[in-house]
Design a protein around this motif. Structure first.
Motif, PDB file in Angstrom:
ATOM      1  N   HIS A  55       1.027  -1.437  -0.115  1.00  0.00           N
ATOM      2  CA  HIS A  55       0.220   0.366  -0.323  1.00  0.00           C
ATOM      3  C   HIS A  55       0.523   1.563   0.301  1.00  0.00           C
ATOM      4  O   HIS A  55       0.397   2.133   0.310  1.00  0.00           O
ATOM      5  N   ARG A  56       2.090   0.952  -0.077  1.00  0.00           N
ATOM      6  CA  ARG A  56       2.902   2.599   0.010  1.00  0.00           C
ATOM      7  C   ARG A  56       2.960   3.369  -1.563  1.00  0.00           C
ATOM      8  O   ARG A  56       2.795   4.370  -1.136  1.00  0.00           O
ATOM      9  N   GLY A  57       2.242   3.260  -1.959  1.00  0.00           N
ATOM     10  CA  GLY A  57       2.074   3.899  -3.731  1.00  0.00           C
ATOM     11  C   GLY A  57       0.025   4.554  -3.619  1.00  0.00           C
ATOM     12  O   GLY A  57       0.424   5.659  -3.750  1.00  0.00           O
ATOM     13  N   VAL A  58      -1.075   3.623  -2.678  1.00  0.00           N
ATOM     14  CA  VAL A  58      -1.673   4.338  -2.030  1.00  0.00           C
ATOM     15  C   VAL A  58      -1.497   5.071  -0.710  1.00  0.00           C
ATOM     16  O   VAL A  58      -2.072   6.888  -1.145  1.00  0.00           O
ATOM     17  N   LEU A  59      -0.568   5.148  -0.397  1.00  0.00           N
ATOM     18  CA  LEU A  59      -0.174   6.376   1.042  1.00  0.00           C
ATOM     19  C   LEU A  59       0.429   7.759   0.235  1.00  0.00           C
ATOM     20  O   LEU A  59      -0.020   8.339   0.594  1.00  0.00           O
ATOM     21  N   ASP A  60       1.880   7.373  -0.658  1.00  0.00           N
ATOM     22  CA  ASP A  60       2.398   8.242  -1.161  1.00  0.00           C
ATOM     23  C   ASP A  60       1.162   9.146  -2.177  1.00  0.00           C
ATOM     24  O   ASP A  60       1.479  10.686  -1.712  1.00  0.00           O
ATOM     25  N   ALA A  61       0.073   8.598  -2.676  1.00  0.00           N
ATOM     26  CA  ALA A  61      -0.701   9.226  -3.421  1.00  0.00           C
ATOM     27  C   ALA A  61      -2.049  10.245  -2.583  1.00  0.00           C
ATOM     28  O   ALA A  61      -2.044  11.759  -2.816  1.00  0.00           O
ATOM     29  N   LEU A  62      -1.900   9.424  -1.545  1.00  0.00           N
ATOM     30  CA  LEU A  62      -2.875  10.448  -0.224  1.00  0.00           C
ATOM     31  C   LEU A  62      -2.169  11.344   0.082  1.00  0.00           C
ATOM     32  O   LEU A  62      -2.494  12.635   0.410  1.00  0.00           O
ATOM     33  N   LEU A 114      -3.347  15.002  -0.298  1.00  0.00           N
ATOM     34  CA  LEU A 114      -3.357  16.063   1.626  1.00  0.00           C
ATOM     35  C   LEU A 114      -2.189  16.747   1.236  1.00  0.00           C
ATOM     36  O   LEU A 114      -2.768  18.244   1.906  1.00  0.00           O
ATOM     37  N   GLY A 115      -1.533  17.144   0.621  1.00  0.00           N
ATOM     38  CA  GLY A 115      -0.302  18.212   1.028  1.00  0.00           C
ATOM     39  C   GLY A 115      -0.900  19.230  -0.274  1.00  0.00           C
ATOM     40  O   GLY A 115      -0.241  20.412   0.428  1.00  0.00           O
ATOM     41  N   ALA A 116      -0.670  18.800  -0.794  1.00  0.00           N
ATOM     42  CA  ALA A 116      -1.563  19.922  -2.177  1.00  0.00           C
ATOM     43  C   ALA A 116      -3.224  20.722  -1.539  1.00  0.00           C
ATOM     44  O   ALA A 116      -2.915  21.979  -1.669  1.00  0.00           O
ATOM     45  N   GLU A 117      -3.619  19.551  -1.041  1.00  0.00           N
ATOM     46  CA  GLU A 117      -4.399  20.556  -0.115  1.00  0.00           C
ATOM     47  C   GLU A 117      -4.643  21.248   0.966  1.00  0.00           C
ATOM     48  O   GLU A 117      -5.459  22.807   1.170  1.00  0.00           O
ATOM     49  N   ASP A 118      -3.830  21.193   2.312  1.00  0.00           N
ATOM     50  CA  ASP A 118      -3.194  21.823   3.175  1.00  0.00           C
ATOM     51  C   ASP A 118      -2.685  23.673   2.298  1.00  0.00           C
ATOM     52  O   ASP A 118      -3.108  24.238   2.297  1.00  0.00           O
ATOM     53  N   GLU A 119      -1.872  23.299   1.316  1.00  0.00           N
ATOM     54  CA  GLU A 119      -1.326  24.415   0.193  1.00  0.00           C
ATOM     55  C   GLU A 119      -2.216  25.330   0.069  1.00  0.00           C
ATOM     56  O   GLU A 119      -1.663  25.976  -0.174  1.00  0.00           O
ATOM     57  N   LEU A 120      -3.003  24.376  -1.206  1.00  0.00           N
ATOM     58  CA  LEU A 120      -3.945  25.207  -1.355  1.00  0.00           C
ATOM     59  C   LEU A 120      -4.983  25.953   0.056  1.00  0.00           C
ATOM     60  O   LEU A 120      -5.385  27.852  -0.031  1.00  0.00           O
ATOM     61  N   SER A 121      -4.988  25.742   1.105  1.00  0.00           N
ATOM     62  CA  SER A 121      -5.963  25.973   2.039  1.00  0.00           C
ATOM     63  C   SER A 121      -4.973  27.188   2.587  1.00  0.00           C
ATOM     64  O   SER A 121      -5.498  28.078   3.131  1.00  0.00           O
TER      65      SER A 121
END
Length: 289
Positions: A124-131, A135-142
């Motif tokens: 599940h590393r790929g899924v976690l990295d994508a998530l 989340l980082g992009a969402e935080d940056e936008l916020s």
């Protein structure tokens, strides 16, 4: 459990009275009763002697077998202790083997769990990295949106403060302008009234009125005070921008200047004020020389 050189527990010297033991001295075998019994046994066995033939005062010696009993009890105690120690050793070995078995099983379970966790993490590393990226992009936008909102709010507040400050400054400037205009008008009227006196002061008393660098400042320069140096200037500068006149410069300094300014603002008499100032300059100069 056997101990080399162990001969049993020590026995107290005195013990309570027990069967088979006397606490007093045993009778000797050569006593009269023993001698009588010996003579009887020489002719007749002890089993065939009637009971009444035995001497009544004879007490046969008793043998103390307590030491042998102590040895037997010590041997029994030692045997039981050995059995107990042997049993304890057996239990300890069983507990140790059981503990080692449990530890081995726990290590095997932990190893299996670590392998399972590693496999799951790899899967599940790929899924976690994508998530995480989302989340980082969402935080940056916020954060950007928050900064923009704060900036917009700060800008509105700054504009409101500037507008309010502008209005306040316009009111203040308008008031100051009215005061300046009034002062100018007062000065103009006063100048027109005082032209003859000023001319007299300029010609006879060496008074010159000059600008102080700004429209609201007016300087009065006195000469002809010193006989040795008639051209030495004595200057006082007044600020006319407010209703209450203020002295911004005085050379040389006069100690009673504050009292003169209060008198001027009370009486509004420039002519008398200039006379008082000239008199103080003259007094100060005459005292210094």
């Amino acid at each position: 459990m056997s101990t080399p050189g162990f001969s049993g527990f020590s026995t107290p010297r005195r013990r309570p009275t027990t069967p088979g033991r006397r606490d007093h001295i045993l009778p000797s075998f050569n006593s009269p009763a023993s001698a009588k019994l010996s003579r009887l046994l020489e002719s007749t066995p002890l089993e065939e002697l009637p009971q009444e033939a035995l001497p009544t005062d004879y007490d046969p010696p008793r043998v103390w077998f307590q030491r042998d009993e102590d040895k037997r009890q010590n041997s029994e105690f030692t045997r039981r202790v050995d059995e107990m120690v042997t049993e304890l050793k057996r239990l300890l070995r069983e507990r140790r083997l059981e503990h080692e078995h449990q530890v081995q099983e726990a290590l095997e379970r932990e190893t299996r769990m670590a392998r399972d966790m590693e496999s799951l993490e790899t899967e599940h590393r790929g899924v976690l990295d994508a998530l995480k990226d989302e989340l980082g992009a969402e935080d940056e936008l916020s954060r950007m949106v928050g900064k923009l909102q704060v900036t917009e709010k700060s800008s509105r507040e700054a504009v409101a403060r500037l507008v309010k400050r502008k209005e306040e400054l316009e009111v203040v400037l308008a008031g100051k302008q009215r005061v300046v205009d009034e002062r100018r008008e007062v000065i103009r009227v006063q100048r027109e009234k005082n032209v003859p006196e000023l001319k007299f002061f300029e010609e006879r008393m060496g008074l010159t009125v000059v600008g102080g660098g700004t429209p609201s400042l007016l300087s009065f320069v006195f000469t002809l005070i010193s006989l040795s140096d008639p051209q030495r200037p004595f200057t006082i500068t007044l600020d006319l921008s407010q209703r209450e006149y203020q002295a911004t410069h005085c050379s040389p300094r006069l100690d009673g200047l504050a009292a003169h300014m209060e008198w001027l603002n009370t009486t509004r008499d420039f002519h008398g004020f200039l006379k008082r100032i000239r008199n103080d300059f003259s007094t100060l100069y005459n005292e210094t020389i």
